[in-house]
Design an enzyme around this catalytic site. Structure first.
Site, PDB file in Angstrom:
ATOM      1  N   TYR A  54      -9.597 -11.322  -6.801  1.00 47.60           N
ATOM      2  CA  TYR A  54      -8.678 -11.255  -7.940  1.00 47.60           C
ATOM      3  C   TYR A  54      -8.905 -12.406  -8.914  1.00 47.60           C
ATOM      4  O   TYR A  54      -8.551 -12.300 -10.085  1.00 47.60           O
ATOM      5  CB  TYR A  54      -7.229 -11.232  -7.450  1.00 47.60           C
ATOM      6  CG  TYR A  54      -6.899  -9.952  -6.729  1.00 47.60           C
ATOM      7  CD1 TYR A  54      -6.788  -8.747  -7.419  1.00 47.60           C
ATOM      8  CD2 TYR A  54      -6.746  -9.929  -5.347  1.00 47.60           C
ATOM      9  CE1 TYR A  54      -6.520  -7.567  -6.765  1.00 47.60           C
ATOM     10  CE2 TYR A  54      -6.471  -8.746  -4.675  1.00 47.60           C
ATOM     11  CZ  TYR A  54      -6.364  -7.575  -5.390  1.00 47.60           C
ATOM     12  OH  TYR A  54      -6.105  -6.390  -4.735  1.00 47.60           O
TER      13      TYR A  54
ATOM     14  N   HIS B 146      -2.711   2.825  -5.983  1.00 50.70           N
ATOM     15  CA  HIS B 146      -3.234   1.577  -5.413  1.00 50.70           C
ATOM     16  C   HIS B 146      -3.498   0.540  -6.495  1.00 50.70           C
ATOM     17  O   HIS B 146      -3.472  -0.665  -6.220  1.00 50.70           O
ATOM     18  CB  HIS B 146      -4.514   1.846  -4.618  1.00 50.70           C
ATOM     19  CG  HIS B 146      -4.872   0.747  -3.674  1.00 50.70           C
ATOM     20  ND1 HIS B 146      -4.120   0.454  -2.547  1.00 50.70           N
ATOM     21  CD2 HIS B 146      -5.891  -0.145  -3.688  1.00 50.70           C
ATOM     22  CE1 HIS B 146      -4.665  -0.563  -1.907  1.00 50.70           C
ATOM     23  NE2 HIS B 146      -5.732  -0.950  -2.574  1.00 50.70           N
TER      24      HIS B 146
ATOM     25  N   HIS C   5      -3.776  -9.616   3.580  1.00 52.49           N
ATOM     26  CA  HIS C   5      -5.219  -9.698   3.788  1.00 52.49           C
ATOM     27  C   HIS C   5      -5.526 -10.596   4.979  1.00 52.49           C
ATOM     28  O   HIS C   5      -4.945 -11.674   5.122  1.00 52.49           O
ATOM     29  CB  HIS C   5      -5.920 -10.274   2.551  1.00 52.49           C
ATOM     30  CG  HIS C   5      -5.984  -9.313   1.415  1.00 52.49           C
ATOM     31  ND1 HIS C   5      -6.235  -9.694   0.113  1.00 52.49           N
ATOM     32  CD2 HIS C   5      -5.842  -7.957   1.368  1.00 52.49           C
ATOM     33  CE1 HIS C   5      -6.242  -8.633  -0.665  1.00 52.49           C
ATOM     34  NE2 HIS C   5      -6.012  -7.569   0.066  1.00 52.49           N
TER      35      HIS C   5
ATOM     36  N   ARG D 282       0.866  -1.171   0.000  1.00 54.85           N
ATOM     37  CA  ARG D 282       0.000   0.000   0.000  1.00 54.85           C
ATOM     38  C   ARG D 282       0.908   1.228   0.000  1.00 54.85           C
ATOM     39  O   ARG D 282       2.058   1.172   0.448  1.00 54.85           O
ATOM     40  CB  ARG D 282      -0.897   0.015   1.244  1.00 54.85           C
ATOM     41  CG  ARG D 282      -1.806  -1.202   1.390  1.00 54.85           C
ATOM     42  CD  ARG D 282      -2.576  -1.152   2.702  1.00 54.85           C
ATOM     43  NE  ARG D 282      -3.491  -2.279   2.841  1.00 54.85           N
ATOM     44  CZ  ARG D 282      -3.178  -3.431   3.432  1.00 54.85           C
ATOM     45  NH1 ARG D 282      -1.961  -3.610   3.939  1.00 54.85           N
ATOM     46  NH2 ARG D 282      -4.061  -4.408   3.515  1.00 54.85           N
TER      47      ARG D 282
ATOM     48  N   LYS E  60      -2.248  -2.940   7.935  1.00 54.05           N
ATOM     49  CA  LYS E  60      -3.451  -2.516   8.648  1.00 54.05           C
ATOM     50  C   LYS E  60      -3.593  -3.282   9.957  1.00 54.05           C
ATOM     51  O   LYS E  60      -3.326  -4.474  10.020  1.00 54.05           O
ATOM     52  CB  LYS E  60      -4.690  -2.749   7.774  1.00 54.05           C
ATOM     53  CG  LYS E  60      -4.812  -1.776   6.611  1.00 54.05           C
ATOM     54  CD  LYS E  60      -6.123  -1.962   5.892  1.00 54.05           C
ATOM     55  CE  LYS E  60      -6.313  -0.926   4.782  1.00 54.05           C
ATOM     56  NZ  LYS E  60      -7.597  -1.099   4.075  1.00 54.05           N
TER      57      LYS E  60
ATOM     58  N   ARG F 197      -0.868  -2.066  -6.743  1.00 50.57           N
ATOM     59  CA  ARG F 197      -1.002  -3.191  -5.799  1.00 50.57           C
ATOM     60  C   ARG F 197      -1.963  -4.229  -6.370  1.00 50.57           C
ATOM     61  O   ARG F 197      -1.723  -5.439  -6.289  1.00 50.57           O
ATOM     62  CB  ARG F 197      -1.486  -2.664  -4.451  1.00 50.57           C
ATOM     63  CG  ARG F 197      -1.791  -3.729  -3.394  1.00 50.57           C
ATOM     64  CD  ARG F 197      -2.072  -3.016  -2.084  1.00 50.57           C
ATOM     65  NE  ARG F 197      -2.891  -3.790  -1.174  1.00 50.57           N
ATOM     66  CZ  ARG F 197      -2.410  -4.638  -0.260  1.00 50.57           C
ATOM     67  NH1 ARG F 197      -1.112  -4.834  -0.167  1.00 50.57           N
ATOM     68  NH2 ARG F 197      -3.226  -5.274   0.556  1.00 50.57           N
TER      69      ARG F 197
END
Length: 316
Positions: free
Chosen positions: A297, A262, A288, A169, A194, A265
Site C-alpha cells: 500500500y 474487495h 495480514h 473481506r 484467513k 478493503r
C-alpha cells in the site's frame, strides 16, 4: 477431508492416493485452511501426477516421488508454461506440490529437496486499485436507490460500509451473526480471518448506523447464531449478490471494473496510510500475517503522489 472420487481418475497408486487424503486432512484440521484452498491444492498435486504419468511412462507412486529430481519439476513447469499458464498459476501450483512433499518428508517418507531447489517463476507485481475517498463515500451511502426493495438497499449499504469502514473481506462481513452484529454503541469487532486468525477491529459509528438501518427495515429477524445478512427469502446472503450490487453502483458512478467489493478493503488501507496511519497498525487491522503484504500500500500511495506531481508541476 476425503479424497474427491472424481480426482482418482488421475492415475496414482492407492498408497499415494491415501497419502494425499492424509495431507488434505492435515491442512484442513490442523492448518485450518479453507475448503477453497484445499480444492486448489489437491488440483495442483493431481495435475503434477498427471504430468508424471506421461513423463515417467507409468502410474506414479511413492517410489517415483522419492526418485524425483529438479529436472522433473523444471519439465513440469515448462509444459505448463507452453500450455499457457501464467507465472502466478505456476507459482501457486509449485507451492501446493511443495506442501504435499514437505508433509511426506516430515513423515520420513520422501526427500523434498528436489522441489525446494526450484525457484518459483517471478511474478509481476500488481498494485491494489482502491477507489477515491469521495467514490467510497458514494458507494456506501445507500442513496442511489439501485434496488426495488428499500431493505435490500440498506442491507447492501451495510455490507459495503463494513468493507470500507472496518477493512473486512467480504467473507468476513458475511460471517457476522445476529449476536456479533455491530449495533449502536459497539466499539470493536472480533473477526476470524484467513487461517482462523483472529483480530480486533474498531467500529466507526457510521458502520453501526448502517447495520441498524438495515435491521430496522429487514423483514426477517436474524437468529443470534445465524447470519446477520440475509437474502430476499431469509436465507444466508450469497456473496455474488453483493458483487452484483457493486456492479450496478460501478455503472451508476462511472467507476472502472477494478471497483469491486474487495477494492473497498484496499481503499480502507490506502486512505488510512494517506491519513498518517502506520504500517504496523494497518497490518493488524487487515489481519495480514506479514508486514511485507501490507507494504504494497505504500507503493500505491507513492504512485498516486507521483501521478499528482506529474499533473501539477509547472515544469512537467
Amino acid at each position: 477431508m476425503t479424497v474427491d472420487p472424481d480426482s482418482l481418475l488421475v492415475t496414482a497408486t492407492p498408497e499415494l492416493n491415501a497419502r494425499i487424503g492424509a495431507w488434505l486432512d492435515h491442512l484442513g484440521d490442523e492448518r485450518r485452511l479453507s475448503d477453497k484452498t484445499l480444492v486448489a491444492y489437491e488440483r495442483d498435486v493431481r495435475q503434477f501426477l498427471r504430468f508424471l504419468t506421461d513423463h515417467l511412462g507409468g502410474t506414479p507412486g511413492m517410489a517415483e516421488l522419492r526418485d524425483l529430481r529438479p529436472a522433473d519439476f523444471r519439465a513440469f513447469l515448462a509444459r505448463r508454461r507452453r500450455a499457457g499458464a501464467q507465472s502466478r498459476s505456476l507459482a501457486r501450483g509449485l507451492a501446493g506440490i511443495r506442501s504435499f512433499l514437505g508433509f511426506l518428508e516430515r513423515r520420513g517418507e520422501v526427500n523434498a529437496a528436489a522441489a525446494g531447489a526450484i525457484r518459483p517463476p517471478r511474478q509481476p507485481r500488481s498494485l491494489p486499485k482502491p477507489v477515491s475517498a469521495a467514490d467510497a463515500r458514494a458507494i456506501v451511502s445507500g442513496e442511489l436507490a439501485m434496488e426495488a426493495e428499500p431493505w435490500i438497499e440498506a442491507r447492501n449499504a451495510a455490507v459495503l460500509t463494513l468493507l470500507y469502514g472496518c477493512g473486512l473481506r467480504l467473507a468476513e462481513a458475511l460471517s457476522l451473526t445476529g449476536r456479533t452484529a455491530p449495533r449502536r454503541g459497539t466499539k470493536t469487532l472480533t473477526i476470524r480471518g484467513k487461517g482462523g486468525k483472529e483480530r480486533i477491529v474498531p467500529v466507526l459509528p457510521v458502520v453501526c448506523e448502517a447495520v441498524d438501518a438495515y435491521l430496522k427495515l429487514c423483514p426477517y429477524t436474524p437468529e443470534p447464531d445465524g447470519p446477520l445478512f440475509l437474502g430476499a427469502r431469509g436465507g444466508p446472503l450469497n456473496p455474488r449478490l453483493v458483487q452484483l450490487a457493486m456492479q450496478k453502483l460501478r455503472s451508476a458512478l462511472a467507476l472502472p471494473d477494478s471497483a469491486t467489493p474487495h477494492a473497498l478493503r484496499h481503499s480502507f488501507a490506502t486512505h488510512l496510510l494517506a491519513g498518517g496511519g502506520d504500517l504496523r497498525t494497518i497490518q493488524e487491522l487487515l489481519g495480514h500475517a506479514s508486514l511485507s503484504t501490507t507494504q504494497i500500500y505504500t507503493e500505491v500511495d507513492t504512485a498516486r503522489l507521483l501521478e499528482a506531481y506529474d499533473k501539477a508541476h509547472p515544469r512537467r
